[in-house]
Design an enzyme around this catalytic site. Structure first.
Site, PDB file in Angstrom:
ATOM      1  N   LEU A 142      -9.177   0.417 -29.387  1.00 39.17           N
ATOM      2  CA  LEU A 142      -9.147   0.712 -27.908  1.00 39.17           C
ATOM      3  C   LEU A 142      -8.046   0.235 -26.658  1.00 39.17           C
ATOM      4  CD1 LEU A 142     -13.285  -1.309 -27.907  1.00 39.17           C
ATOM      5  CD2 LEU A 142     -12.678   0.740 -28.503  1.00 39.17           C
TER       6      LEU A 142
ATOM      7  N   CYS B 111      -5.680   1.094   5.657  1.00 39.93           N
ATOM      8  CA  CYS B 111      -5.947   0.071   6.149  1.00 39.93           C
ATOM      9  C   CYS B 111      -6.283  -0.429   7.701  1.00 39.93           C
ATOM     10  CB  CYS B 111      -5.934  -1.183   5.385  1.00 39.93           C
ATOM     11  SG  CYS B 111      -4.521  -1.564   5.032  1.00 39.93           S
TER      12      CYS B 111
ATOM     13  N   ASP C 246     -15.651  -0.057 -37.478  1.00 39.76           N
ATOM     14  CA  ASP C 246     -14.315   0.690 -37.470  1.00 39.76           C
ATOM     15  C   ASP C 246     -13.308  -0.027 -36.814  1.00 39.76           C
ATOM     16  OD1 ASP C 246     -14.723   3.031 -36.669  1.00 39.76           O
ATOM     17  OD2 ASP C 246     -14.725   3.592 -34.802  1.00 39.76           O
TER      18      ASP C 246
ATOM     19  N   GLU D 171     -17.364   3.563 -25.413  1.00 36.43           N
ATOM     20  CA  GLU D 171     -17.584   4.289 -26.568  1.00 36.43           C
ATOM     21  C   GLU D 171     -18.293   3.973 -28.333  1.00 36.43           C
ATOM     22  OE1 GLU D 171     -13.580   5.779 -27.798  1.00 36.43           O
ATOM     23  OE2 GLU D 171     -12.057   4.700 -26.236  1.00 36.43           O
TER      24      GLU D 171
ATOM     25  N   ALA E 221     -18.256  11.228 -29.642  1.00 35.09           N
ATOM     26  CA  ALA E 221     -17.551  12.323 -30.146  1.00 35.09           C
ATOM     27  C   ALA E 221     -18.447  12.422 -31.435  1.00 35.09           C
ATOM     28  CB  ALA E 221     -16.189  11.346 -31.046  1.00 35.09           C
TER      29      ALA E 221
ATOM     30  N   HIS F  74       0.707  -1.142   0.194  1.00 38.28           N
ATOM     31  CA  HIS F  74      -0.163   0.287  -0.163  1.00 38.28           C
ATOM     32  C   HIS F  74       1.233   1.185   0.080  1.00 38.28           C
ATOM     33  CE1 HIS F  74      -4.282  -1.995   2.022  1.00 38.28           C
ATOM     34  NE2 HIS F  74      -3.703  -2.693   0.328  1.00 38.28           N
TER      35      HIS F  74
ATOM     36  N   GLU G 292       1.117   3.702   1.960  1.00 37.01           N
ATOM     37  CA  GLU G 292       1.759   4.027   3.006  1.00 37.01           C
ATOM     38  C   GLU G 292       2.968   3.168   3.518  1.00 37.01           C
ATOM     39  OE1 GLU G 292      -1.282   3.123   2.512  1.00 37.01           O
ATOM     40  OE2 GLU G 292      -2.835   3.209   3.808  1.00 37.01           O
TER      41      GLU G 292
ATOM     42  N   ARG H 183      -8.605   6.866 -22.320  1.00 34.18           N
ATOM     43  CA  ARG H 183      -8.908   5.580 -22.401  1.00 34.18           C
ATOM     44  C   ARG H 183      -6.876   4.852 -20.910  1.00 34.18           C
ATOM     45  NH1 ARG H 183      -8.442   4.080 -28.383  1.00 34.18           N
ATOM     46  NH2 ARG H 183     -10.471   4.530 -28.986  1.00 34.18           N
TER      47      ARG H 183
HETATM   48  C1  AOF Z   1      -4.634  -0.765  -1.695  1.00 42.05           C
HETATM   49  N1  AOF Z   1      -3.785   0.851  -1.545  1.00 42.05           N
HETATM   50  O1  AOF Z   1      -2.062   2.178  -0.780  1.00 42.05           O
HETATM   51  C2  AOF Z   1      -4.559   1.707   0.059  1.00 42.05           C
HETATM   52  C3  AOF Z   1      -5.654   0.484   0.273  1.00 42.05           C
HETATM   53  O2  AOF Z   1      -5.955  -6.438  -0.328  1.00 42.05           O
HETATM   54  P1  AOF Z   1      -4.626  -5.446   0.238  1.00 42.05           P
HETATM   55  O3  AOF Z   1      -4.633  -5.677   1.208  1.00 42.05           O
HETATM   56  O4  AOF Z   1      -4.138  -5.155  -1.107  1.00 42.05           O
HETATM   57  O5  AOF Z   1      -6.265  -4.363   0.532  1.00 42.05           O
HETATM   58  C4  AOF Z   1      -7.427  -3.874   0.202  1.00 42.05           C
HETATM   59  C5  AOF Z   1      -7.614  -2.113   1.058  1.00 42.05           C
HETATM   60  O6  AOF Z   1      -6.898  -1.640   1.856  1.00 42.05           O
HETATM   61  C6  AOF Z   1      -8.936  -2.143  -0.580  1.00 42.05           C
HETATM   62  O7  AOF Z   1     -10.060  -2.423  -0.906  1.00 42.05           O
HETATM   63  C7  AOF Z   1      -8.755  -0.243   0.903  1.00 42.05           C
HETATM   64  O8  AOF Z   1      -9.981  -0.836   0.951  1.00 42.05           O
HETATM   65  C8  AOF Z   1      -7.769  -0.117   0.926  1.00 42.05           C
HETATM   66  N2  AOF Z   1      -6.983   0.724   1.086  1.00 42.05           N
HETATM   67  N3  AOF Z   1      -5.363  -0.512  -0.751  1.00 42.05           N
HETATM   68  O9  AOF Z   1      -4.660  -1.530  -2.436  1.00 42.05           O
HETATM   69  C9  AOF Z   1      -3.395   1.203  -0.911  1.00 42.05           C
HETATM   70  N4  AOF Z   1      -4.144   2.314   1.234  1.00 42.05           N
HETATM   71 ZN    ZN Z   2      -3.400  -0.601   3.516  1.00 38.55          ZN
END
Ligand code: AOF
Ligand code: ZN
Length: 345
Positions: free
Chosen positions: A212, A81, A208, A274, A162, A56, A58, A192
């Protein structure tokens, strides 16, 4: 006593937000999150969440700190979390590293975490401030697709079309050529890159053959969703990144909502439609659209056989489909109008 949210806090949180914004479109099904660690007006380290299942924001931020962050302030765009998912709870790390204060951009809409970090961290003697004002609104907006997916099991749906000024995406010849110019094309490539999947009707694929995919360096491939109402896809339409709605998402050729649910269950929080005009109309009729990006070329066709871009079920002037304007932007000679559907009254 709660610490007030100051102008200096807003500036550091904006720094964390910029790191998160750079990851939008790369973290599905997780949100994009950024963090910055600061002591006495000095940045000790910063980081973002780069990939679902990975560390994450943090964790990356604190790992990047060149010195011990004990007593410092951690700015994070989303509430840390508090339970173990694919990775251990960030609240534990924040406590172990003995941070002095945590400034949170917005609460986590995930019910596993919502509001808990505030209680847990304060119990551990760490000051907690919830952001306010414009930067807080930007933190919420950043995770709007994640919040919708968590709360409703549906992806955030953006509709891009568009069109000529009279609302056509093609003339009656059956040929398809670009209506809008190069600036609009470049803008579409960037959009995208920010979503998790791009969706089109089979009719559009037939005339087209859109790739994508965002043709931008370093952007990982997105899911291409082919919505096959009547026309089945040919083998050449399908590659490793293609989801065929009837085959992969249980689409019955009528209701789009269950198809979108199945797409969300595959980890798509943010989908861009789209075209064509009938798929766009059906999404609007079913109330499934969250944001409309309408690109208007300075051109008029006036042709009764031309292809309308927003083929909703006809309405009267007394009860049209109402939209709320969000933004207007010039893209070269073209005009981008962004709307949200008006809330039902
Ligand atoms: C993230 N990135 O920087 C923060 C999140 O399965 P996990 O352990 O990756 O947990 C996912 C959950 O953690 C996510 O649904 C969200 O609620 C919380 N915060 N998630 O992927 C981060 N801070
Ligand atoms: Zn976290």
């Amino acid at each position: 006593m709660t610490d007030p949210f100051t102008a200096e806090d807003a500036a550091w949180l904006a720094h964390a937000l910029a790191l998160a914004e750079a990851q939008v479109g790369r973290t599905a099904p997780n949100p994009a999150v950024g963090a910055a660690c600061v002591r006495a007006g000095r940045l000790l380290g910063a980081g973002a969440h780069l990939k679902a299942g990975g560390p994450h924001a943090e964790v990356n931020c604190l790992a990047a700190c060149a010195e011990d962050p004990a007593g410092a302030t951690l700015y994070v765009t989303l509430e840390p979390c508090s339970t173990t998912g694919r990775t251990p709870p960030c609240c534990d790390l924040i406590r172990a590293k003995r941070l002095g204060r945590v400034v949170i951009g917005c609460l986590d809409p995930n019910p596993r975490h919502a509001g808990r970090a505030i209680v847990l961290l304060r119990e551990a003697g760490i000051a907690v401030t919830l952001a306010e004002g414009e930067v807080a609104a930007r933190c919420r907006a950043l995770i709007a697709p994640f919040a919708k997916a968590i709360a409703q099991g549906l992806p955030y749906v953006r509709l891009k079309q568009a069109m000529t000024l009279d609302g056509f995406i093609a003339d009656g010849s059956g040929e398809r050529r670009a209506v809008t110019g190069p600036e609009a094309y470049a803008w579409t490539q960037r959009l995208r890159a920010r979503v998790d999947a791009v969706m089109v009707g089979m009719g559009t694929v037939r005339v087209d053959r859109p790739s994508l995919q965002p043709h931008l360096p370093g952007v990982p491939p997105k899911w291409r969703v082919l919505v096959d109402r009547a026309t089945p896809p040919a083998p050449g339409d399908v590659d490793a990144h293609t989801l065929v709605a009837s085959r992969d998402l249980g689409y019955d050729g009528r209701d789009l909502r269950p198809m979108l649910r199945a797409l969300c269950a595959r980890g798509v929080n943010d989908v861009l439609c789209e075209g064509g005009g009938r798929l766009a109309g059906a999404l609007l009729d079913e109330g499934l659209v969250d944001e409309l990006h309408l690109l208007y070329a300075p051109a008029i066709l006036g042709d009764r056989t031309a292809v309308p871009g927003l083929a909703i079920a006809p309405r009267t002037l007394l009860a049209p489909l109402r939209l709320v304007p969000v933004a207007r932007e010039a893209l070269g000679a073209d005009t981008l109008l962004t709307f949200r559907p008006a809330p039902a009254t």
